[in-house]
Design a protein around this motif. Structure first.
Motif, PDB file in Angstrom:
ATOM      1  N   ARG A   1       0.823  -1.220   0.000  1.00 40.03           N
ATOM      2  CA  ARG A   1       0.000   0.000   0.000  1.00 40.03           C
ATOM      3  C   ARG A   1       0.851   1.263   0.000  1.00 40.03           C
ATOM      4  O   ARG A   1       0.440   2.303  -0.509  1.00 40.03           O
ATOM      5  CB  ARG A   1      -0.920  -0.001   1.223  1.00 40.03           C
ATOM      6  N   THR A   2       2.045   1.162   0.592  1.00 41.93           N
ATOM      7  CA  THR A   2       2.937   2.305   0.604  1.00 41.93           C
ATOM      8  C   THR A   2       3.406   2.654  -0.807  1.00 41.93           C
ATOM      9  O   THR A   2       3.678   3.805  -1.114  1.00 41.93           O
ATOM     10  CB  THR A   2       4.142   2.001   1.518  1.00 41.93           C
TER      11      THR A   2
ATOM     12  N   PHE B   1     -10.312   7.303  -5.269  1.00 41.94           N
ATOM     13  CA  PHE B   1     -11.627   6.671  -5.099  1.00 41.94           C
ATOM     14  C   PHE B   1     -12.732   7.466  -5.801  1.00 41.94           C
ATOM     15  O   PHE B   1     -12.614   8.672  -6.007  1.00 41.94           O
ATOM     16  CB  PHE B   1     -11.979   6.594  -3.607  1.00 41.94           C
TER      17      PHE B   1
ATOM     18  N   ASN C   1     -12.967  10.620  -0.851  1.00 41.46           N
ATOM     19  CA  ASN C   1     -12.508  10.198   0.474  1.00 41.46           C
ATOM     20  C   ASN C   1     -11.399  11.077   1.034  1.00 41.46           C
ATOM     21  O   ASN C   1     -10.458  10.587   1.658  1.00 41.46           O
ATOM     22  CB  ASN C   1     -12.038   8.738   0.453  1.00 41.46           C
TER      23      ASN C   1
ATOM     24  N   HIS D   1     -11.595  16.600   8.232  1.00 41.52           N
ATOM     25  CA  HIS D   1     -11.163  17.358   9.404  1.00 41.52           C
ATOM     26  C   HIS D   1      -9.773  17.946   9.230  1.00 41.52           C
ATOM     27  O   HIS D   1      -9.267  18.620  10.123  1.00 41.52           O
ATOM     28  CB  HIS D   1     -11.191  16.469  10.649  1.00 41.52           C
TER      29      HIS D   1
ATOM     30  N   VAL E   1       4.192   7.895   7.483  1.00 43.43           N
ATOM     31  CA  VAL E   1       4.690   6.630   6.932  1.00 43.43           C
ATOM     32  C   VAL E   1       6.132   6.774   6.459  1.00 43.43           C
ATOM     33  O   VAL E   1       6.975   5.929   6.733  1.00 43.43           O
ATOM     34  CB  VAL E   1       3.794   6.141   5.777  1.00 43.43           C
TER      35      VAL E   1
ATOM     36  N   ARG F   1     -16.817   4.125   5.582  1.00 44.03           N
ATOM     37  CA  ARG F   1     -15.782   3.130   5.359  1.00 44.03           C
ATOM     38  C   ARG F   1     -14.663   3.687   4.469  1.00 44.03           C
ATOM     39  O   ARG F   1     -13.496   3.332   4.606  1.00 44.03           O
ATOM     40  CB  ARG F   1     -16.411   1.896   4.701  1.00 44.03           C
ATOM     41  N   GLY F   2     -15.039   4.582   3.559  1.00 43.37           N
ATOM     42  CA  GLY F   2     -14.059   5.157   2.632  1.00 43.37           C
ATOM     43  C   GLY F   2     -12.934   5.908   3.330  1.00 43.37           C
ATOM     44  O   GLY F   2     -11.818   5.984   2.811  1.00 43.37           O
ATOM     45  N   GLN F   3     -13.210   6.467   4.509  1.00 45.18           N
ATOM     46  CA  GLN F   3     -12.176   7.188   5.241  1.00 45.18           C
ATOM     47  C   GLN F   3     -11.062   6.243   5.674  1.00 45.18           C
ATOM     48  O   GLN F   3      -9.883   6.531   5.536  1.00 45.18           O
ATOM     49  CB  GLN F   3     -12.791   7.857   6.485  1.00 45.18           C
TER      50      GLN F   3
ATOM     51  N   GLU G   1     -10.483   3.301   4.341  1.00 46.44           N
ATOM     52  CA  GLU G   1      -9.843   2.767   3.129  1.00 46.44           C
ATOM     53  C   GLU G   1      -8.822   3.749   2.565  1.00 46.44           C
ATOM     54  O   GLU G   1      -7.737   3.351   2.131  1.00 46.44           O
ATOM     55  CB  GLU G   1     -10.902   2.452   2.069  1.00 46.44           C
ATOM     56  N   ALA G   2      -9.173   5.046   2.598  1.00 45.38           N
ATOM     57  CA  ALA G   2      -8.238   6.056   2.089  1.00 45.38           C
ATOM     58  C   ALA G   2      -6.964   6.059   2.927  1.00 45.38           C
ATOM     59  O   ALA G   2      -5.855   6.124   2.393  1.00 45.38           O
ATOM     60  CB  ALA G   2      -8.892   7.432   2.088  1.00 45.38           C
ATOM     61  N   GLY G   3      -7.115   5.967   4.243  1.00 45.08           N
ATOM     62  CA  GLY G   3      -5.945   5.942   5.121  1.00 45.08           C
ATOM     63  C   GLY G   3      -5.069   4.730   4.854  1.00 45.08           C
ATOM     64  O   GLY G   3      -3.854   4.845   4.688  1.00 45.08           O
ATOM     65  N   LEU G   4      -5.693   3.565   4.775  1.00 42.20           N
ATOM     66  CA  LEU G   4      -4.937   2.327   4.534  1.00 42.20           C
ATOM     67  C   LEU G   4      -4.262   2.374   3.164  1.00 42.20           C
ATOM     68  O   LEU G   4      -3.117   1.944   3.019  1.00 42.20           O
ATOM     69  CB  LEU G   4      -5.868   1.111   4.621  1.00 42.20           C
ATOM     70  N   SER G   5      -4.978   2.913   2.164  1.00 42.91           N
ATOM     71  CA  SER G   5      -4.416   2.927   0.806  1.00 42.91           C
ATOM     72  C   SER G   5      -3.183   3.821   0.723  1.00 42.91           C
ATOM     73  O   SER G   5      -2.367   3.679  -0.180  1.00 42.91           O
ATOM     74  CB  SER G   5      -5.468   3.385  -0.213  1.00 42.91           C
ATOM     75  N   LEU G   6      -3.033   4.749   1.679  1.00 43.76           N
ATOM     76  CA  LEU G   6      -1.854   5.616   1.686  1.00 43.76           C
ATOM     77  C   LEU G   6      -0.676   4.961   2.406  1.00 43.76           C
ATOM     78  O   LEU G   6       0.385   5.557   2.520  1.00 43.76           O
ATOM     79  CB  LEU G   6      -2.189   6.941   2.366  1.00 43.76           C
ATOM     80  N   GLY G   7      -0.885   3.773   2.931  1.00 45.45           N
ATOM     81  CA  GLY G   7       0.199   3.065   3.610  1.00 45.45           C
ATOM     82  C   GLY G   7       0.202   3.261   5.116  1.00 45.45           C
ATOM     83  O   GLY G   7       1.078   2.753   5.811  1.00 45.45           O
ATOM     84  N   LEU G   8      -0.792   4.009   5.643  1.00 46.39           N
ATOM     85  CA  LEU G   8      -0.887   4.133   7.099  1.00 46.39           C
ATOM     86  C   LEU G   8      -1.280   2.774   7.676  1.00 46.39           C
ATOM     87  O   LEU G   8      -2.021   2.021   7.049  1.00 46.39           O
ATOM     88  CB  LEU G   8      -1.950   5.169   7.475  1.00 46.39           C
TER      89      LEU G   8
ATOM     90  N   ILE H   1      -7.282   9.591  11.495  1.00 42.37           N
ATOM     91  CA  ILE H   1      -8.379   9.817  10.555  1.00 42.37           C
ATOM     92  C   ILE H   1      -9.738   9.517  11.174  1.00 42.37           C
ATOM     93  O   ILE H   1     -10.619  10.367  11.198  1.00 42.37           O
ATOM     94  CB  ILE H   1      -8.167   8.992   9.273  1.00 42.37           C
TER      95      ILE H   1
END
Lengths: 253, 222
Positions: free
Chosen positions: A87-88, A94, A98, A102, A116, B121-123, B125-132, B141
């Motif tokens: 993923r990194t 999307f 998304n 905030h 990361v 759920r998209g929030q 997913e967006a975080g995970l997709s960035l490698g967090l 998030i």
């Protein structure tokens, strides 16, 4: 720019996925070469979004294997550490943008590089400002996502993904939630990215864009890859009757 | 005996110094209990939505038990019942704080669960997709957004718990109601004193409402 002689950056081998009784991906084999732009088309529910969501592990799959940039994703979510590593290196845009509501636009872009990649705030801010400038929204950096139009939000989402310097970009119907007058600005940004040599897997209903930008078009139906090839061949001389039926429906209007 | 239906303002004002001695106890039980209850609520609220069964089940049991029984019974159980088990007395103040913490904690667990589950759920997913990582995605998030949405419900719970502390006069904590009762026993000014006690509760709950409104308005962006 089809560079199929190079080692593929993405390799799906016999990938199968079930949602309960529904067989949503059937023996998917797909290689993507570095720098290649692959556009995946198909009707709603054909499994095309599921396919690219498997590539960065947002969807688990039950059979086969997926290799991304030399790292292997295992079936049934058993990938462990390699999942985060993949993923990194893989960015995703999307349908619903998304963005993080905030956080300011700049903080949306800098969050992952800082947390990361361990970038300092100064480095990350500089990268963010450069990328936001590249997608044409440098002047909005201090605003919040809710204050931007859909097209602007999607370009921020693109900048946010690019800030991680991904080796591959996934696009899951990036223009489907946009008002018609905003589709162009997002497609332009993606066109630029393709021109710069980014490897891209794109799920879209924009057939004109697919024809223009794709190195290869993949048609998915019923969880299977029915037909694939250069855009001219798939669009102008589709071989399979499913492809013909689909294209006659979407290209008519 | 002369009947007097006049509201005696002098008597009301005169009771104030005495009542105010109870205020620190009311505040300590309320906000001490709520602070601990918030931590308890976060822990059990997150356990409640854990994919792991053996974390989920104890959370469900805790929440159902403490939401389903009266806080008065809980504090009586802690103050009069637990010492039998522990073999030593429990300080009334401690019992009060513990009762609020456990009771509010159960409600706050559900507020936390609702808040976290309300984030699209998209929030994540967006975080995970960035490698967090999953933890980072939650921390940076999901949680900040959930917390903002939880503020009105937390405010409600705060007000309810502050008022619940008035029941703890039964275990002899010298909070507002207890102070009032003792004062009335000597002066026979129930009308004036209970009126003043009500005003003091209103002052506390209104301050909390206003503080939370401010917090909510400051964070409306996005």
């Amino acid at each position: 720019m089809s560079t199929t002689d190079k080692w593929p950056i993405v390799r799906l081998q016999k990938v199968n996925k079930h949602f309960g009784n529904l067989h949503v991906m059937r023996n998917i084999d797909l290689d993507v070469a570095p720098g290649e732009v692959v556009v995946i088309i198909g009707a709603s529910g054909s499994g095309k979004s599921t396919l690219i969501r498997c590539v960065n592990g947002l969807e688990p799959f039950q059979g086969g294997r997926i290799e991304v940039d030399g790292k292997t994703l295992e079936p049934n979510g058993a990938s462990g550490k390699s999942l985060q590593a993949v993923r990194t290196e893989v960015g995703m845009v999307f349908q619903q943008f998304n963005l993080f509501p905030h956080l300011s636009i700049r903080d949306n872009v800098t969050l992952a590089p800082r947390k990361v990649r361990g970038m300092t705030k100064q480095q990350a801010d500089a990268t963010a400002d450069r990328l936001l400038d590249r997608v044409g929204i440098a002047d909005q950096a201090d605003k919040f996502p809710g204050q931007l139009s859909g097209g602007q939000q999607q370009r921020v989402a693109l900048a946010r993904a690019l800030a991680m310097e991904p080796r591959l970009m996934l696009f899951d119907e990036p223009t489907s939630a946009l008002d018609p007058e905003m589709i162009g600005e997002v497609l332009d940004a993606m066109r630029e990215l393709a021109k710069d040599g980014m490897t891209m897997m794109i799920v879209t209903h924009e057939m004109g864009f697919a024809r223009e930008v794709a190195d290869r078009v993949v048609f998915v139906h019923g969880g299977e890859i029915v037909e694939e090839g250069p855009p001219e061949r798939v669009f102008d001389e589709p071989q399979h009757e499913r492809t013909q039926a689909f294209l006659s429906r979407v290209l008519k209007h | 005996m002369e009947l007097n239906f006049q509201f005696d303002w002098h008597a009301a004002i005169a009771s104030l110094p005495y009542l105010l001695k109870g205020l620190p106890y009311t505040l300590l039980i309320s906000f001490g209990g709520l602070a601990i209850g918030f931590v308890v609520g976060i822990v059990f609220g997150l356990m409640r939505i854990s994919p792991t069964r053996w974390l989920r089940i104890p959370a469900v049991v805790y929440i159902e038990v403490f939401r389903g029984t009266p806080v008065l019974v809980q504090v009586l159980f802690i103050f009069y019942g637990l010492p039998t088990l522990l073999g030593g007395p429990i300080n009334a103040l401690t019992a009060g704080i513990a009762a609020i913490a456990l009771n509010a904690g159960a409600y706050i667990s559900e507020i936390v669960r609702g808040g976290v589950q309300s984030i699209e759920r998209g929030q994540r997913e967006a975080g995970l997709s960035l490698g967090l990582s999953g933890t980072q995605t939650f921390q940076y998030i999901v949680w900040p957004q959930a917390l903002r949405r939880m503020i009105p419900a937390l405010g409600n719970q705060g007000i309810v718990s502050i008022k619940d502390t008035s029941l703890f006069s039964v275990i002899g904590v010298g909070e507002l109601v207890r102070q009032g009762q003792v004062y009335i026993a000597n002066t026979f000014t129930a009308l004036e004193v209970y009126f003043m006690i009500a005003l003091l509760y209103l002052a506390i709950t209104l301050s909390l409402s206003m503080a939370l409104n401010l917090l909510e308005r400051k964070g409306v962006v996005g």
